[in-house]
Scaffold this motif. Structure first.
Motif, PDB file in Angstrom:
ATOM      1  N   VAL A   3     -40.281  36.059  -1.046  1.00 39.10           N
ATOM      2  CA  VAL A   3     -39.116  35.932  -0.175  1.00 39.10           C
ATOM      3  C   VAL A   3     -37.901  36.530  -0.883  1.00 39.10           C
ATOM      4  CG1 VAL A   3     -37.610  34.376   1.092  1.00 39.10           C
ATOM      5  CG2 VAL A   3     -40.065  33.860   0.894  1.00 39.10           C
ATOM      6  N   LEU A   4     -37.221  37.468  -0.193  1.00 43.02           N
ATOM      7  CA  LEU A   4     -36.033  38.097  -0.759  1.00 43.02           C
ATOM      8  C   LEU A   4     -34.786  37.544  -0.085  1.00 43.02           C
ATOM      9  CD1 LEU A   4     -36.973  41.902  -0.981  1.00 43.02           C
ATOM     10  CD2 LEU A   4     -37.051  40.190  -2.791  1.00 43.02           C
ATOM     11  N   PRO A   5     -33.842  36.995  -0.849  1.00 39.84           N
ATOM     12  CA  PRO A   5     -32.566  36.578  -0.268  1.00 39.84           C
ATOM     13  C   PRO A   5     -31.758  37.791   0.150  1.00 39.84           C
ATOM     14  CG  PRO A   5     -32.508  36.378  -2.651  1.00 39.84           C
ATOM     15  CD  PRO A   5     -33.917  36.737  -2.310  1.00 39.84           C
ATOM     16  N   LEU A  65     -37.841  38.347   4.489  1.00 41.86           N
ATOM     17  CA  LEU A  65     -36.412  38.566   4.295  1.00 41.86           C
ATOM     18  C   LEU A  65     -35.611  37.371   4.822  1.00 41.86           C
ATOM     19  CD1 LEU A  65     -36.193  42.270   5.552  1.00 41.86           C
ATOM     20  CD2 LEU A  65     -36.534  41.472   3.202  1.00 41.86           C
ATOM     21  N   GLU A  66     -34.749  36.849   3.997  1.00 38.55           N
ATOM     22  CA  GLU A  66     -33.859  35.779   4.431  1.00 38.55           C
ATOM     23  C   GLU A  66     -32.636  36.378   5.141  1.00 38.55           C
ATOM     24  OE1 GLU A  66     -32.825  33.401   1.058  1.00 38.55           O
ATOM     25  OE2 GLU A  66     -34.676  32.227   1.156  1.00 38.55           O
ATOM     26  N   ASP A  67     -32.119  35.630   6.126  1.00 33.24           N
ATOM     27  CA  ASP A  67     -30.910  36.056   6.842  1.00 33.24           C
ATOM     28  C   ASP A  67     -31.060  37.476   7.372  1.00 33.24           C
ATOM     29  OD1 ASP A  67     -29.652  33.594   6.148  1.00 33.24           O
ATOM     30  OD2 ASP A  67     -29.130  34.449   4.206  1.00 33.24           O
ATOM     31  N   TYR A  77     -42.819  42.881  13.220  1.00 29.12           N
ATOM     32  CA  TYR A  77     -42.271  41.731  12.496  1.00 29.12           C
ATOM     33  C   TYR A  77     -42.477  40.427  13.266  1.00 29.12           C
ATOM     34  CZ  TYR A  77     -39.872  44.420   8.875  1.00 29.12           C
ATOM     35  OH  TYR A  77     -39.587  45.209   7.791  1.00 29.12           O
ATOM     36  N   SER A  78     -42.571  39.348  12.517  1.00 26.11           N
ATOM     37  CA  SER A  78     -42.532  38.001  13.080  1.00 26.11           C
ATOM     38  C   SER A  78     -41.149  37.421  12.802  1.00 26.11           C
ATOM     39  CB  SER A  78     -43.608  37.113  12.444  1.00 26.11           C
ATOM     40  OG  SER A  78     -43.388  36.994  11.047  1.00 26.11           O
ATOM     41  N   PRO A  79     -40.652  36.520  13.670  1.00 20.00           N
ATOM     42  CA  PRO A  79     -39.296  35.993  13.459  1.00 20.00           C
ATOM     43  C   PRO A  79     -39.203  34.871  12.433  1.00 20.00           C
ATOM     44  CG  PRO A  79     -40.214  35.148  15.499  1.00 20.00           C
ATOM     45  CD  PRO A  79     -41.225  36.106  14.958  1.00 20.00           C
ATOM     46  N   ASP A  80     -40.304  34.188  12.157  1.00 17.77           N
ATOM     47  CA  ASP A  80     -40.232  33.042  11.248  1.00 17.77           C
ATOM     48  C   ASP A  80     -41.530  32.918  10.467  1.00 17.77           C
ATOM     49  OD1 ASP A  80     -39.359  30.785   9.952  1.00 17.77           O
ATOM     50  OD2 ASP A  80     -39.920  29.416  11.578  1.00 17.77           O
ATOM     51  N   PRO A  81     -41.567  33.387   9.227  1.00 16.54           N
ATOM     52  CA  PRO A  81     -40.468  34.055   8.525  1.00 16.54           C
ATOM     53  C   PRO A  81     -40.300  35.496   9.000  1.00 16.54           C
ATOM     54  CG  PRO A  81     -42.422  34.104   7.167  1.00 16.54           C
ATOM     55  CD  PRO A  81     -42.786  33.302   8.390  1.00 16.54           C
ATOM     56  N   VAL A  82     -39.142  36.100   8.702  1.00 14.79           N
ATOM     57  CA  VAL A  82     -38.913  37.495   9.070  1.00 14.79           C
ATOM     58  C   VAL A  82     -39.695  38.370   8.093  1.00 14.79           C
ATOM     59  CG1 VAL A  82     -37.212  39.321   9.368  1.00 14.79           C
ATOM     60  CG2 VAL A  82     -36.649  36.976  10.028  1.00 14.79           C
TER      61      VAL A  82
END
Length: 285
Positions: A3-5, A65-67, A77-82
């Motif tokens: 996971v990347l902030p 990807l966060e935010d 892509y999926s929305p959760d997680p992105v």
């Protein structure tokens, strides 16, 4: 999944856009002015990847990807997680398998350096007689008769279907091979300039599953190869600042082969990275 902030991935995305904008922005300016460039526009007119798509950075499968609400609705892509979704990856398995087969077959062959870029010459062979015209609105450096003589006095050995399919009818029988659409895995070889340029195509077809750094690396190789491709072509591009590689002479042939070897060496590790990505994705699918 890594996971990347936002504080980490947004600078990467900005850096990627800045990197490719060196080439993208002049193209967009020419397009706005309706000015064509036979060398630099090729990567955007022949290939299907649009400038905006090239500019968008992707981390590749396995990274969230966060935010990143602006990524949540993107294809794949999926929305959760992105992140690139497992379902999308599974749907792309046939493409990944096809590209893996082609890339590994090409990598397994010895590069050939005897074509001297004559594919571009074969695309305009006897063009004035057939009425087909040339592919670019630039004069032929040796004129039509001189161009035809070069084609007819050389052995034409093009192994790349996407170049061969543009040969004029009179030039097709002169080629030592008759590559077809389904023959790529059997004929593609790493010395071919178009096989090197197509590494960019393979990379963006794997988007967003592969990191954009790899796509940009392949793009830069394709950009540089295209310059040699057109310098060795029959067109007179002196007004654009391109000195010809005179492949009709012994000196020109030697210069072409030297540059061709260099591109084959640059392409080999990129092809290996694409193969490794295909294998990673297939193992995850």
């Amino acid at each position: 999944m890594k996971v990347l902030p936002a504080a980490e991935w947004r600078p990467l995305a900005d850096a990627h856009a800045t990197r490719v904008d060196e080439f993208v922005e002049p193209h967009l300016a020419r397009r706005a002015d309706k000015v064509k460039h036979p060398v630099h526009d090729f990567l955007f007119t022949y290939y299907s990847q649009r400038p905006a798509q090239l500019r968008r950075w992707h981390p590749g499968f396995g990274v969230a990807l966060e935010d990143a609400a602006d990524y949540a609705d993107l294809k794949g892509y999926s929305p959760d997680p992105v992140a690139v979704s497992s379902s999308y990856l599974a749907s792309q398995r046939p493409l990944i398998t096809q590209l893996h087969t082609l890339l590994t077959a090409t990598a397994g062959r010895a590069p050939q350096f005897g074509c001297f870029g004559l594919h571009e010459w074969a695309m305009v062979h006897r063009a004035s007689q057939s009425g087909s015209g040339t592919r670019h609105d630039w004069p032929l450096r040796l004129g039509q008769q001189g161009t035809d003589a070069v084609v007819e006095s050389h052995r034409i050995a093009c192994s790349h279907f996407d170049a061969f399919r543009f040969f004029t009818p009179s030039a097709r029988p002169l080629n030592t091979l008759q590559p077809g659409r389904d023959d790529r895995a059997e004929l593609e070889q790493p010395g071919c300039l178009h096989a090197g340029m197509d590494l960019y195509k393979h990379a963006f077809r794997l988007t967003p599953m592969v990191p954009s750094e790899l796509v940009a690396d392949c793009f830069e190789l394709a950009r540089d190869i295209r310059v040699l491709d057109m310098r060795a072509a029959p067109y007179d591009l002196a007004d654009l600042g391109f000195e010809p590689v005179t492949i009709e002479t012994a000196e020109g042939k030697a210069a072409y082969v030297e540059a061709q070897r260099g591109f084959a060496e640059r392409g080999a590790p990129l092809r290996a990275r694409l193969i490794a990505e295909c294998e990673r994705l297939l193992a995850s699918a």
